[in-house]
Design a protein around this motif. Structure first.
Motif, PDB file in Angstrom:
ATOM      1  N   TYR A 294       0.870  -1.243   0.007  1.00  0.00           N
ATOM      2  CA  TYR A 294      -0.015   0.168  -0.223  1.00  0.00           C
ATOM      3  C   TYR A 294       0.958   1.018  -0.166  1.00  0.00           C
ATOM      4  N   VAL A 295       0.397   2.595  -0.510  1.00  0.00           N
ATOM      5  CA  VAL A 295       1.197   3.649  -0.361  1.00  0.00           C
ATOM      6  C   VAL A 295       0.256   4.623   0.370  1.00  0.00           C
ATOM      7  N   SER A 296       0.853   5.353   1.289  1.00  0.00           N
ATOM      8  CA  SER A 296       0.085   6.468   2.130  1.00  0.00           C
ATOM      9  C   SER A 296       0.734   7.684   1.827  1.00  0.00           C
ATOM     10  N   PHE A 297      -0.245   8.720   1.832  1.00  0.00           N
ATOM     11  CA  PHE A 297       0.206  10.152   1.276  1.00  0.00           C
ATOM     12  C   PHE A 297      -0.051  11.018   2.586  1.00  0.00           C
ATOM     13  N   SER A 298       0.764  11.909   2.899  1.00  0.00           N
ATOM     14  CA  SER A 298       0.764  12.827   3.908  1.00  0.00           C
ATOM     15  C   SER A 298       0.632  14.229   3.412  1.00  0.00           C
ATOM     16  N   GLY A 299       0.795  15.345   4.107  1.00  0.00           N
ATOM     17  CA  GLY A 299       0.533  16.601   3.767  1.00  0.00           C
ATOM     18  C   GLY A 299       1.452  17.201   2.711  1.00  0.00           C
ATOM     19  N   ILE A 300       2.416  16.463   2.530  1.00  0.00           N
ATOM     20  CA  ILE A 300       3.323  16.864   1.466  1.00  0.00           C
ATOM     21  C   ILE A 300       2.769  16.814  -0.035  1.00  0.00           C
ATOM     22  N   ILE A 301       1.767  15.962  -0.048  1.00  0.00           N
ATOM     23  CA  ILE A 301       0.827  16.144  -1.355  1.00  0.00           C
ATOM     24  C   ILE A 301       0.347  17.710  -1.698  1.00  0.00           C
ATOM     25  N   THR A 302       0.141  18.300  -0.568  1.00  0.00           N
ATOM     26  CA  THR A 302      -0.425  19.766  -0.735  1.00  0.00           C
ATOM     27  C   THR A 302       0.350  21.179  -1.261  1.00  0.00           C
ATOM     28  N   PHE A 303       1.929  20.414  -0.975  1.00  0.00           N
ATOM     29  CA  PHE A 303       3.001  21.331  -1.205  1.00  0.00           C
ATOM     30  C   PHE A 303       2.977  21.729  -2.716  1.00  0.00           C
ATOM     31  N   LYS A 304       3.566  22.859  -2.910  1.00  0.00           N
ATOM     32  CA  LYS A 304       3.693  23.570  -4.331  1.00  0.00           C
ATOM     33  C   LYS A 304       4.548  22.539  -5.145  1.00  0.00           C
ATOM     34  N   ASN A 305       5.702  21.963  -4.415  1.00  0.00           N
ATOM     35  CA  ASN A 305       6.624  21.376  -5.411  1.00  0.00           C
ATOM     36  C   ASN A 305       6.585  19.953  -5.338  1.00  0.00           C
ATOM     37  N   ALA A 306       5.273  19.522  -5.055  1.00  0.00           N
ATOM     38  CA  ALA A 306       5.224  17.965  -5.084  1.00  0.00           C
ATOM     39  C   ALA A 306       4.420  17.273  -5.995  1.00  0.00           C
ATOM     40  N   GLU A 307       4.848  17.817  -7.345  1.00  0.00           N
ATOM     41  CA  GLU A 307       3.785  17.533  -8.498  1.00  0.00           C
ATOM     42  C   GLU A 307       4.097  15.919  -8.889  1.00  0.00           C
ATOM     43  N   GLU A 308       5.477  15.545  -8.743  1.00  0.00           N
ATOM     44  CA  GLU A 308       5.786  14.175  -8.889  1.00  0.00           C
ATOM     45  C   GLU A 308       5.005  13.154  -7.955  1.00  0.00           C
ATOM     46  N   ILE A 309       4.789  13.668  -6.589  1.00  0.00           N
ATOM     47  CA  ILE A 309       4.189  12.858  -5.873  1.00  0.00           C
ATOM     48  C   ILE A 309       2.470  12.877  -5.965  1.00  0.00           C
ATOM     49  N   ARG A 310       1.939  13.886  -6.583  1.00  0.00           N
ATOM     50  CA  ARG A 310       0.593  13.987  -7.247  1.00  0.00           C
ATOM     51  C   ARG A 310       0.581  13.093  -8.263  1.00  0.00           C
TER      52      ARG A 310
END
Length: 259
Positions: free
Chosen positions: A172-188
């Motif tokens: 499984y993969v879990s997503f944190s608040g990093i996904i809201t950061f402007k520079n997190a396009e790769e994670i999105r």
């Protein structure tokens, strides 16, 4: 309904106001959370918090930053402690080459011991992986060849390759608040690719507060902001995301009885 699958309620930023933290989480629609172990030697603290609140569970494990300090912890120790009725996971353990706070050899030894404990108990392994994609994927694939074990890559910050290799092993993969950061396009972009039955949300509180709380101390109630952004990225409603992640949590953390 949302569940914070990874937080650290024993850290002073949260432990100083646990009743307030829990009340704010309830108001935000957060119905459960797992307080994650970073040192096995402190297990009684995590278990005590989980015993105090009926919607809090805990794990047992050694964070890779502390790996060289807990080399005395063996797989049998993890298995024994995990029998506690409120302990629902092994970890967090893993590889962190970004900070390298512990020798990489010690991190690898600890990770493999935790994998063995997850395999024996059937409890999910909570994996910390940072700047170690190739080695992490190699360890997971090698260990899976010796017997399957459930796991989640928590606070995902890696690339598509690690995500796909982990998913291929049933992870499984879990997503944190990093996904809201402007520079997190790769994670999105990764968040768009993970199947609906294989993702979770978390805070990693008190770290990584999502926008609009970035820079503040994070807490479980803030997982709602992460969930809202993740729902937007995946093109679904917050209600659907809550239903999917709660079902996924119950399936992976089956000892909670929420499956």
């Amino acid at each position: 309904m949302l569940i914070d699958s990874h937080c650290h309620l024993d850290f002073e930023a949260l432990s100083a106001d646990l009743d307030g933290v829990m009340a704010r989480a309830a108001l935000a629609g957060v119905t459960g959370m797992v307080t994650i172990s970073t040192r096995v030697d402190n297990f009684s603290t995590y278990a005590g918090i989980a015993e105090r609140f009926e919607n809090v569970w805990c794990s047992v494990g050694t964070h890779p930053h502390n790996a060289d300090q807990e080399l005395h912890i063996q797989t049998d120790d993890l298995v024994r402690l995990s029998a506690h009725p409120r302990c629902v996971a092994i970890g967090e353990a893993g590889l962190d080459y970004f900070y390298d706070d512990a020798p990489r050899e010690a991190q690898a030894v600890g990770l493999r011991r935790h994998i063995a404990a997850a395999r024996v108990t059937g409890l999910p392994l909570v994996i910390h992986s940072r700047a170690a994609d190739d080695d992490m994927a190699a360890v997971l694939e090698e260990e899976a060849g010796q017997g399957a074990f459930p796991f989640v890559l928590h606070c995902f910050t890696a690339g598509v390759d690690l995500a796909q290799r982990a998913l291929a092993l049933g992870g499984y993969v879990s997503f944190s608040g990093i996904i809201t950061f402007k520079n997190a396009e790769e994670i999105r972009e990764v968040a768009k690719l993970v199947p609906a039955d294989r993702y979770l949300v978390e805070t990693d509180a008190p770290y990584l507060a999502p926008i609009p709380h970035r820079g503040q101390s994070n807490e479980p109630s803030f997982v709602r902001h992460t969930a809202e952004k993740l729902a937007e990225v995946r093109g679904i409603t917050l209600e659907q995301l809550g239903a999917e992640t709660t079902a996924n949590f119950g399936r992976l953390f089956s000892k909670t009885g929420l499956s």
